[in-house]
Design a protein around this motif. Structure first.
Motif, PDB file in Angstrom:
ATOM      1  N   SER A   1       0.827  -1.216   0.000  1.00  0.00           N
ATOM      2  CA  SER A   1       0.000   0.000   0.000  1.00  0.00           C
ATOM      3  C   SER A   1       0.858   1.262   0.000  1.00  0.00           C
ATOM      4  CB  SER A   1      -0.915   0.027   1.223  1.00  0.00           C
ATOM      5  OG  SER A   1      -1.609  -1.184   1.324  1.00  0.00           O
ATOM      6  N   THR A   2       1.934   1.249   0.785  1.00  0.00           N
ATOM      7  CA  THR A   2       2.796   2.428   0.866  1.00  0.00           C
ATOM      8  C   THR A   2       3.485   2.674  -0.468  1.00  0.00           C
ATOM      9  OG1 THR A   2       3.163   1.835   3.170  1.00  0.00           O
ATOM     10  CG2 THR A   2       4.568   3.552   2.271  1.00  0.00           C
ATOM     11  N   LEU A   3       3.948   1.579  -1.099  1.00  0.00           N
ATOM     12  CA  LEU A   3       4.579   1.691  -2.410  1.00  0.00           C
ATOM     13  C   LEU A   3       3.580   2.235  -3.431  1.00  0.00           C
ATOM     14  CD1 LEU A   3       7.289   0.901  -3.839  1.00  0.00           C
ATOM     15  CD2 LEU A   3       6.093  -1.145  -4.628  1.00  0.00           C
ATOM     16  N   ALA A   4       2.338   1.708  -3.373  1.00  0.00           N
ATOM     17  CA  ALA A   4       1.318   2.105  -4.352  1.00  0.00           C
ATOM     18  C   ALA A   4       0.978   3.589  -4.242  1.00  0.00           C
ATOM     19  CB  ALA A   4       0.058   1.264  -4.166  1.00  0.00           C
ATOM     20  N   VAL A   5       0.921   4.108  -3.014  1.00  0.00           N
ATOM     21  CA  VAL A   5       0.551   5.513  -2.849  1.00  0.00           C
ATOM     22  C   VAL A   5       1.696   6.430  -3.301  1.00  0.00           C
ATOM     23  CG1 VAL A   5       1.238   6.012  -0.450  1.00  0.00           C
ATOM     24  CG2 VAL A   5      -0.864   6.978  -1.345  1.00  0.00           C
ATOM     25  N   SER A   6       2.933   5.915  -3.281  1.00  0.00           N
ATOM     26  CA  SER A   6       4.093   6.725  -3.676  1.00  0.00           C
ATOM     27  C   SER A   6       4.367   6.679  -5.174  1.00  0.00           C
ATOM     28  CB  SER A   6       5.357   6.231  -2.972  1.00  0.00           C
ATOM     29  OG  SER A   6       5.108   5.935  -1.640  1.00  0.00           O
ATOM     30  N   LEU A   7       3.917   5.612  -5.825  1.00  0.00           N
ATOM     31  CA  LEU A   7       4.278   5.370  -7.222  1.00  0.00           C
ATOM     32  C   LEU A   7       3.859   6.487  -8.199  1.00  0.00           C
ATOM     33  CD1 LEU A   7       5.968   3.037  -8.144  1.00  0.00           C
ATOM     34  CD2 LEU A   7       3.903   1.848  -8.884  1.00  0.00           C
ATOM     35  N   PRO A   8       2.610   6.999  -8.100  1.00  0.00           N
ATOM     36  CA  PRO A   8       2.249   8.080  -9.030  1.00  0.00           C
ATOM     37  C   PRO A   8       3.188   9.288  -8.924  1.00  0.00           C
ATOM     38  CG  PRO A   8       0.291   7.250  -7.937  1.00  0.00           C
ATOM     39  CD  PRO A   8       1.462   6.612  -7.257  1.00  0.00           C
ATOM     40  N   SER A   9       3.575   9.647  -7.687  1.00  0.00           N
ATOM     41  CA  SER A   9       4.507  10.762  -7.517  1.00  0.00           C
ATOM     42  C   SER A   9       5.838  10.455  -8.177  1.00  0.00           C
ATOM     43  CB  SER A   9       4.758  11.040  -6.034  1.00  0.00           C
ATOM     44  OG  SER A   9       3.601  11.504  -5.424  1.00  0.00           O
ATOM     45  N   LEU A  10       6.323   9.221  -8.004  1.00  0.00           N
ATOM     46  CA  LEU A  10       7.612   8.835  -8.581  1.00  0.00           C
ATOM     47  C   LEU A  10       7.568   8.963 -10.101  1.00  0.00           C
ATOM     48  CD1 LEU A  10      10.482   7.630  -8.120  1.00  0.00           C
ATOM     49  CD2 LEU A  10       9.470   5.384  -8.432  1.00  0.00           C
ATOM     50  N   ILE A  11       6.496   8.463 -10.704  1.00  0.00           N
ATOM     51  CA  ILE A  11       6.375   8.515 -12.165  1.00  0.00           C
ATOM     52  C   ILE A  11       6.297   9.967 -12.640  1.00  0.00           C
ATOM     53  CG2 ILE A  11       4.894   7.925 -14.130  1.00  0.00           C
ATOM     54  CD1 ILE A  11       3.996   5.437 -12.411  1.00  0.00           C
ATOM     55  N   LEU A  12       5.413  10.758 -12.003  1.00  0.00           N
ATOM     56  CA  LEU A  12       5.217  12.145 -12.444  1.00  0.00           C
ATOM     57  C   LEU A  12       6.461  12.998 -12.213  1.00  0.00           C
ATOM     58  CD1 LEU A  12       1.546  12.643 -11.269  1.00  0.00           C
ATOM     59  CD2 LEU A  12       2.375  12.656 -13.616  1.00  0.00           C
ATOM     60  N   MET A  13       7.103  12.816 -11.051  1.00  0.00           N
ATOM     61  CA  MET A  13       8.283  13.617 -10.749  1.00  0.00           C
ATOM     62  C   MET A  13       9.429  13.271 -11.692  1.00  0.00           C
ATOM     63  SD  MET A  13       8.027  16.100  -9.000  1.00  0.00           S
ATOM     64  CE  MET A  13       8.520  17.144  -7.722  1.00  0.00           C
ATOM     65  N   THR A  14       9.544  11.991 -12.065  1.00  0.00           N
ATOM     66  CA  THR A  14      10.589  11.597 -13.007  1.00  0.00           C
ATOM     67  C   THR A  14      10.359  12.274 -14.352  1.00  0.00           C
ATOM     68  OG1 THR A  14      10.707   9.474 -11.893  1.00  0.00           O
ATOM     69  CG2 THR A  14      11.768   9.612 -14.039  1.00  0.00           C
ATOM     70  N   LEU A  15       9.098  12.292 -14.791  1.00  0.00           N
ATOM     71  CA  LEU A  15       8.774  12.968 -16.054  1.00  0.00           C
ATOM     72  C   LEU A  15       9.075  14.465 -15.955  1.00  0.00           C
ATOM     73  CD1 LEU A  15       5.378  11.295 -17.005  1.00  0.00           C
ATOM     74  CD2 LEU A  15       7.597  10.970 -18.090  1.00  0.00           C
ATOM     75  N   VAL A  16       8.670  15.055 -14.839  1.00  0.00           N
ATOM     76  CA  VAL A  16       8.848  16.497 -14.670  1.00  0.00           C
ATOM     77  C   VAL A  16      10.326  16.878 -14.728  1.00  0.00           C
ATOM     78  CG1 VAL A  16       8.719  18.357 -12.970  1.00  0.00           C
ATOM     79  CG2 VAL A  16       6.710  16.977 -13.443  1.00  0.00           C
ATOM     80  N   THR A  17      11.174  16.120 -14.010  1.00  0.00           N
ATOM     81  CA  THR A  17      12.586  16.490 -14.003  1.00  0.00           C
ATOM     82  C   THR A  17      13.271  16.119 -15.316  1.00  0.00           C
ATOM     83  OG1 THR A  17      12.917  14.522 -12.664  1.00  0.00           O
ATOM     84  CG2 THR A  17      13.122  16.639 -11.543  1.00  0.00           C
ATOM     85  N   ALA A  18      12.771  15.051 -15.969  1.00  0.00           N
ATOM     86  CA  ALA A  18      13.386  14.653 -17.233  1.00  0.00           C
ATOM     87  C   ALA A  18      13.195  15.747 -18.294  1.00  0.00           C
ATOM     88  CB  ALA A  18      12.790  13.337 -17.712  1.00  0.00           C
ATOM     89  N   PHE A  19      12.000  16.290 -18.351  1.00  0.00           N
ATOM     90  CA  PHE A  19      11.736  17.300 -19.369  1.00  0.00           C
ATOM     91  C   PHE A  19      11.886  18.713 -18.824  1.00  0.00           C
ATOM     92  CE2 PHE A  19       9.423  13.492 -20.601  1.00  0.00           C
ATOM     93  CZ  PHE A  19       9.982  13.276 -21.839  1.00  0.00           C
ATOM     94  N   PHE A  20      12.049  18.759 -17.509  1.00  0.00           N
ATOM     95  CA  PHE A  20      12.110  20.011 -16.795  1.00  0.00           C
ATOM     96  C   PHE A  20      11.095  21.027 -17.295  1.00  0.00           C
ATOM     97  CE2 PHE A  20      13.689  23.447 -14.298  1.00  0.00           C
ATOM     98  CZ  PHE A  20      14.000  22.777 -13.137  1.00  0.00           C
ATOM     99  N   PHE A  21       9.837  20.581 -17.274  1.00  0.00           N
ATOM    100  CA  PHE A  21       8.743  21.499 -17.584  1.00  0.00           C
ATOM    101  C   PHE A  21       8.820  22.682 -16.643  1.00  0.00           C
ATOM    102  CE2 PHE A  21       6.296  17.461 -18.611  1.00  0.00           C
ATOM    103  CZ  PHE A  21       6.448  17.629 -19.959  1.00  0.00           C
ATOM    104  N   ARG A  22       8.623  23.858 -17.189  1.00  0.00           N
ATOM    105  CA  ARG A  22       8.512  24.997 -16.279  1.00  0.00           C
ATOM    106  C   ARG A  22       7.053  25.109 -15.867  1.00  0.00           C
ATOM    107  NH1 ARG A  22      13.211  26.510 -14.198  1.00  0.00           N
ATOM    108  NH2 ARG A  22      12.329  28.568 -13.853  1.00  0.00           N
ATOM    109  N   LEU A  23       6.668  24.187 -15.016  1.00  0.00           N
ATOM    110  CA  LEU A  23       5.269  24.096 -14.623  1.00  0.00           C
ATOM    111  C   LEU A  23       4.765  25.403 -14.035  1.00  0.00           C
ATOM    112  CD1 LEU A  23       4.741  20.639 -12.956  1.00  0.00           C
ATOM    113  CD2 LEU A  23       4.326  21.366 -15.278  1.00  0.00           C
ATOM    114  N   LYS A  24       5.695  26.075 -13.361  1.00  0.00           N
ATOM    115  CA  LYS A  24       5.293  27.263 -12.638  1.00  0.00           C
ATOM    116  C   LYS A  24       4.678  28.303 -13.572  1.00  0.00           C
ATOM    117  CE  LYS A  24       7.223  30.601  -9.506  1.00  0.00           C
ATOM    118  NZ  LYS A  24       8.448  31.319  -9.193  1.00  0.00           N
ATOM    119  N   ASN A  25       5.273  28.443 -14.775  1.00  0.00           N
ATOM    120  CA  ASN A  25       4.799  29.480 -15.678  1.00  0.00           C
ATOM    121  C   ASN A  25       4.039  28.941 -16.889  1.00  0.00           C
ATOM    122  OD1 ASN A  25       6.032  31.459 -14.061  1.00  0.00           O
ATOM    123  ND2 ASN A  25       7.999  30.919 -14.979  1.00  0.00           N
ATOM    124  N   ASN A  26       3.778  27.637 -16.869  1.00  0.00           N
ATOM    125  CA  ASN A  26       3.050  27.066 -17.993  1.00  0.00           C
ATOM    126  C   ASN A  26       1.571  27.431 -17.887  1.00  0.00           C
ATOM    127  OD1 ASN A  26       1.372  25.147 -19.415  1.00  0.00           O
ATOM    128  ND2 ASN A  26       3.235  23.985 -19.787  1.00  0.00           N
TER     129      ASN A  26
END
Lengths: 182, 185
Positions: free
Chosen positions: B92-117
């Motif tokens: 359960s703990t792994l499952a609740v963390s997994l979406p963050s891991l996937i999204l954060m990896t994508l975010v840092t890989a492409f370094f979206f400037r989410l703040k100003n998008n």
């Protein structure tokens, strides 16, 4: 390998001392990551916070993953993520092992009778300051009210609330853009 | 096979909670409550309150705390031994963390400037106030006869609310409320 364990330990420490989670831990993380370790510049930290709050999941975890991944790549994020999760995992597991035996104990029950209303008060209390920082004004006060009633009285899943809110936000943006273009 | 089904159900539920848990913290409570109490009935609303109380006094985000606790209790309540319960916690703990891991990896890989998008900002424009509504609903859902047994409960509620607005440490407040409960009841 030493760097990986270092990042693991820093986030283990953050995970172990962030009671209540959420916004309470931001100064602690800043102190470790910006002031002590210099892994992020102040401005990067602020940008990172904006990102951590824009994507789902606990802010502590999102912050850990961002710093780990930015510093040491994907493998780094696995170490920082594990670091921030483990302290609460260990503590709650111990409590689960013990509490499931004691929860019907009359003394524990009396203690919890006092605690339960306090739990609700602690959820209500950050609403005002969070509301302000989320940009809630008289004009859009209906949004949190409709959401709260829909979830509380109609038992609508928050999942649909989130999807609807994202859809409406983007639709509104497209509408404004079209109007400007005309 | 019953056990495997339970593990799978825990994984799916907590993955969903991680994926739709915008705003973190208390904002995730109604979602956890909906999945765990209403849909799967792994615990009652009364036990849920006690888990939130435990979360407020232990380190770590509430989402992890409830995943770890519910993963254990859902499995052991079904009659399995605590070893299987610990595995349930981990899943359960792994499952609740997994979406963050996937999204954060994508975010840092492409370094979206989410703040100003502007697209992200527009998506958040209604989501942010909605999250405040979700937190409010978490409080409303917990106003039950079990949590508020008499007028004394409401006095505790009022005092703690004012003290907390005055920035008094929540752990201290929970501790004091426990002592008051012991004296009053």
């Amino acid at each position: 390998m030493k760097q990986y364990w270092e990042i693991f330990l820093v986030f283990f420490k953050i995970g172990a001392f962030t009671f209540g989670g959420g916004y309470a831990m931001i100064p602690l993380i800043r102190n470790e990551v910006v002031d002590k370790k210099g892994w992020l510049e102040d401005e990067e930290f602020m940008d990172m916070l904006a990102i951590a709050q824009s994507i789902p999941g606990p802010i502590a975890l999102n912050t850990a993953l961002f710093v780990g991944s930015k510093r040491l790549g994907f493998k780094g994020s696995l170490f920082s993520g594990a670091g921030v999760i483990l302290p609460s995992f260990i503590v709650i597991l111990l409590i689960a092992l013990v509490f499931t035996q004691f929860k019907d104990n009359p003394v524990v029950e009396r203690i919890f009778k006092g605690i339960r209303p306090a739990v609700v008060a602690l959820i209500v209390s950050p609403l005002f300051s969070l509301g302000k920082s989320a940009g809630v004004k008289w004009k859009n006060l209906w949004i949190p009210i409709v959401v709260a009633l829909a979830v509380w009285q109609l038992n609508i899943s928050p999942m649909y609330i989130v999807l609807t809110a994202i859809f409406l936000g983007i639709t509104h943006f497209i509408y404004l853009k079209k109007r400007v273009n005309k | 096979m019953e056990l495997l089904d339970l593990y799978l159900a825990l994984f799916v539920s907590f993955f969903k909670i991680g994926l739709f848990g915008f705003g973190g913290g208390y904002a995730m409570l109604p979602l956890i409550q909906h999945e765990i109490v209403d849909t799967h009935q792994w615990i009652t609303i009364n036990e849920f309150t006690d888990i939130v109380a435990i979360s407020q006094t232990t380190p770590g985000p509430i989402a992890f705390n409830s995943a770890t606790y519910i993963g254990y209790s859902a499995v052991t309540e079904m009659g399995f031994t605590s070893g299987y319960g610990i595995l349930g916690s981990a899943i359960s703990t792994l499952a609740v963390s997994l979406p963050s891991l996937i999204l954060m990896t994508l975010v840092t890989a492409f370094f979206f400037r989410l703040k100003n998008n502007p697209w992200i900002q527009s998506a958040l424009s209604i989501l942010k106030p909605a999250i405040i509504g979700l937190i409010a609903s978490a409080a409303l859902i917990l106003i039950t006869p079990y949590n508020f047994i008499d007028y004394k409960s409401w006095i505790i509620f009022g005092v703690v609310l004012i003290a907390s607005l005055k920035k008094i440490d929540p752990i201290l407040l929970i501790f004091l409320s426990g002592v008051i409960g012991l004296v009053l009841y």
